[in-house]
Every structure is written in structure tokens, then in C-alpha cells.
Design an enzyme around this catalytic site. Structure first.
Site, PDB file in Angstrom:
ATOM      1  N   PRO A   1      27.630  38.545  34.090  1.00 19.57           N
ATOM      2  CA  PRO A   1      28.158  37.316  34.693  1.00 19.57           C
ATOM      3  C   PRO A   1      29.510  36.957  34.098  1.00 19.57           C
ATOM      4  O   PRO A   1      29.762  37.216  32.920  1.00 19.57           O
ATOM      5  CB  PRO A   1      27.111  36.264  34.344  1.00 19.57           C
ATOM      6  CG  PRO A   1      26.324  36.826  33.218  1.00 19.57           C
ATOM      7  CD  PRO A   1      26.415  38.313  33.301  1.00 19.57           C
ATOM      8  N   GLU A   2      30.384  36.412  34.924  1.00 22.72           N
ATOM      9  CA  GLU A   2      31.687  35.966  34.446  1.00 22.72           C
ATOM     10  C   GLU A   2      31.674  34.431  34.380  1.00 22.72           C
ATOM     11  O   GLU A   2      30.650  33.817  34.641  1.00 22.72           O
ATOM     12  CB  GLU A   2      32.790  36.521  35.360  1.00 22.72           C
ATOM     13  CG  GLU A   2      32.738  38.049  35.398  1.00 22.72           C
ATOM     14  CD  GLU A   2      33.859  38.699  36.215  1.00 22.72           C
ATOM     15  OE1 GLU A   2      34.949  38.135  36.283  1.00 22.72           O
ATOM     16  OE2 GLU A   2      33.618  39.792  36.774  1.00 22.72           O
TER      17      GLU A   2
ATOM     18  N   LYS B   1      32.560  33.382  28.847  1.00 26.79           N
ATOM     19  CA  LYS B   1      31.253  33.791  29.372  1.00 26.79           C
ATOM     20  C   LYS B   1      30.131  33.487  28.401  1.00 26.79           C
ATOM     21  O   LYS B   1      29.004  33.894  28.617  1.00 26.79           O
ATOM     22  CB  LYS B   1      31.253  35.300  29.635  1.00 26.79           C
ATOM     23  CG  LYS B   1      32.441  35.829  30.397  1.00 26.79           C
ATOM     24  CD  LYS B   1      32.304  37.344  30.528  1.00 26.79           C
ATOM     25  CE  LYS B   1      33.631  38.039  30.550  1.00 26.79           C
ATOM     26  NZ  LYS B   1      33.514  39.496  30.548  1.00 26.79           N
TER      27      LYS B   1
ATOM     28  N   ARG C   1      34.600  51.862  34.548  1.00 34.10           N
ATOM     29  CA  ARG C   1      34.168  51.077  35.704  1.00 34.10           C
ATOM     30  C   ARG C   1      35.143  51.372  36.831  1.00 34.10           C
ATOM     31  O   ARG C   1      35.650  52.479  36.940  1.00 34.10           O
ATOM     32  CB  ARG C   1      34.113  49.594  35.333  1.00 34.10           C
ATOM     33  CG  ARG C   1      33.176  49.387  34.159  1.00 34.10           C
ATOM     34  CD  ARG C   1      33.116  47.966  33.712  1.00 34.10           C
ATOM     35  NE  ARG C   1      32.479  47.112  34.722  1.00 34.10           N
ATOM     36  CZ  ARG C   1      32.323  45.822  34.577  1.00 34.10           C
ATOM     37  NH1 ARG C   1      32.760  45.222  33.495  1.00 34.10           N
ATOM     38  NH2 ARG C   1      31.735  45.104  35.508  1.00 34.10           N
TER      39      ARG C   1
END
Ligand code: ZN
Length: 286
Positions: free
Chosen positions: A2-3, A61, A267
């Protein structure tokens, strides 16, 4: 992972659900999520009983749940950590790992984590700012965030702009999704060397990141249910509004050129090859 917007949605849900409430007792249903508590599950349960939650806080975060005695509970959401507020006595959701039962007999706080990369740990004296979070830079939503300072630090780094955006010590809260979105908005390639960027360019990128996260947060807010505080590790309900992230081969919303996906730091990076051109060698740091 999650950001910032996803974590802020959780923080707001918790603020409404647990602030000011006293813990009667805690039940650790699986030891793994409390593995950072070195004295073990029984000690974790004993340490938390009787404490009263203050308002949950966040930097970037990172989320923590302060107690009114000055200590705090750090919440690592990992890939799949979630909090739920459930009426006591109702069946546990699958993968419920830790349960907080309150003295007021109101809704219980349940920590649910399928993959268990996340967890909970006690941070003595951490109510204001846990030691574990102290090295993290302020995020753009922090009232003390200073854009000029952040931009100056960013331009002093000899790195690529996306690496700089992901560096939580420079500006926190931005992850892969919002970095790609911000760079598309500012029309900057992810490998652009920060030390060759003008001040204006850097301001534009950081401002774009702030704007896109703020829009994502308002989307998370509209779909938010106060009894189900949810982080799904992706972009939540903001998916529809993304301009580049996850849109390989789909037309750029600005110029129609197909979006390209490229490997980046194990990524992916998504960009429009026309709006975000590869910088000349001297101005690139991959
Ligand atoms: Zn384009």
C-alpha cells in the site's frame, strides 16, 4: 505494498473506530504477526491489556497506533495486512490473526493478514514518532512538509528521478504506482538524472505526486465503509483513474501512443514513450 493514500484511508478508519477506547484484552491467534515482539505472544497480550488508544498517526506509508500513555503499536501492513472493526461475537474473517477486545464491549479491532509479511509491534515511547519511523522523510501531506527543502535534497542526489521518488528518506509515501503516475503528469522519463533537473522540473514532479495521491485518497474516501478498514495492497478504487500504471499497450490519455512497460528495480515502470522521452545519456541514471 500500500502507498500513502491507501494507508491514510486505513488511518482515518481507525481514527473513527478506536481513538479514546480502552483495550480490555488482546488475543493473538497466530504468533507470526507479532514476531517482532521478542518476548512472545503471551507477553504481547499482557503488555497491551488495559491501554487506551489515542488517534492513529501516519508518516508516508508507515502507520502507528499511539496509546495515551506515550507508547505506540506499530502496524506493518506488508502485502496483505488489513484491519477490521467487527461487532464482538461475530465470526472471524478468514486469516484473522490478532483480536483486540475493548472494555466498552463495542466493535472489536481485528488484524487480518493472509500472507503475514506484515505484523504488529510495540514501540515504547513511540506515540509521537516511533524510532522505527524516525528516519523516514516527511510526506507531502504533513503540515511541516517543505517543498523547497524536499526539491533541493532531491536535486542533490546523483540518481534517477524515479529512484529518488521511491526513496522514503527523501519524500515518503510514494511507491511504484504513484511514482509512475506523477512522472507521466510531469512528462518526465523515470531515468532522468535528478542532478540535471531544473528546480522547476523537480517542483512539477513532486507537485504531481502530491496531486495524484490526493485524488486517489478522495476516491478511497468515497468508497470507505467505517466498519471495514481495508487495504488491498494495490491502488484500491483509484484503478480506473490511472493514466499509465497497469496500462501496457493502451493509448496514452494525452497523445494516444501505446503505453510501454519496462523492467525497473525488479518491478515495472510504465510510461508514454512520446510524452516521456528517454533522456540523453548524460542526463540519464537508470
Ligand atoms: Zn503520451
Amino acid at each position: 505494498m500500500p502507498e500513502l493514500p491507501e494507508v491514510e484511508v486505513v488511518r482515518r478508519g481507525l481514527a473513527a473506530g478506536i481513538s479514546g477506547r480502552r483495550v480490555d484484552h488482546v488475543e493473538v491467534l497466530h504468533p507470526r504477526p507479532v514476531r517482532r515482539h521478542l518476548l512472545g505472544s503471551d507477553d504481547f497480550q499482557a503488555q497491551l491489556a488495559g491501554r487506551r488508544f489515542a488517534e492513529p498517526r501516519r508518516r508516508g506509508k508507515y502507520l502507528w497506533l499511539p496509546f495515551d500513555d506515550g507508547d505506540a503499536l506499530l502496524a506493518h501492513l506488508g502485502m496483505s495486512g488489513q484491519f477490521r472493526l467487527d461487532v464482538s461475537g461475530t465470526p472471524d474473517a478468514p486469516n484473522t490473526r490478532v483480536r483486540f477486545v475493548f472494555a466498552d464491549e463495542g466493535p472489536e479491532l481485528r488484524f487480518v493478514d493472509q500472507r503475514m509479511f506484515g505484523g504488529l509491534s510495540l514501540s515504547p515511547g513511540g506515540a509521537e514518532l516511533p524510532d522505527e519511523v524516525a528516519h523516514i522523510g516527511r510526506d507531502p501531506f504533513d503540515p511541516l512538509f517543505d517543498l523547497d527543502t524536499a526539491v533541493a535534497r532531491l536535486r542533490r542526489k546523483r540518481t534517477g528521478i524515479k529512484r529518488a521518488l521511491l526513496d522514503q528518506q527523501l519524500v515518503s509515501g510514494i511507491g511504484n504506482i504513484y511514482a509512475d503516475e506523477a512522472l507521466w503528469r510531469a512528462r518526465v522519463h523515470y531515468a532522468r538524472a535528478t542532478d540535471t533537473m531544473t528546480r522547476r522540473m523537480a517542483v512539477e514532479v513532486v507537485t504531481a505526486a502530491t496531486e495524484v495521491m490526493s485524488e486517489a485518497l478522495s476516491e478511497g474516501g468515497t468508497s470507505f465503509d467505517s466498519l471495514y478498514v481495508n487495504v488491498n495492497g494495490s491502488s484500491g478504487y483509484f484503478d480506473r483513474a490511472l493514466a499509465v500504471y497497469g496500462r501496457e499497450d493502451q493509448p496514452c490519455r494525452r497523445c494516444g501512443t501505446p503505453i510501454r512497460r519496462e523492467p525497473f528495480m525488479n518491478r515495472s515502470s510504465y510510461r508514454c514513450p512520446r510524452c516521456q522521452r528517454v533522456p540523453r545519456a548524460a542526463a540519464a541514471r537508470f
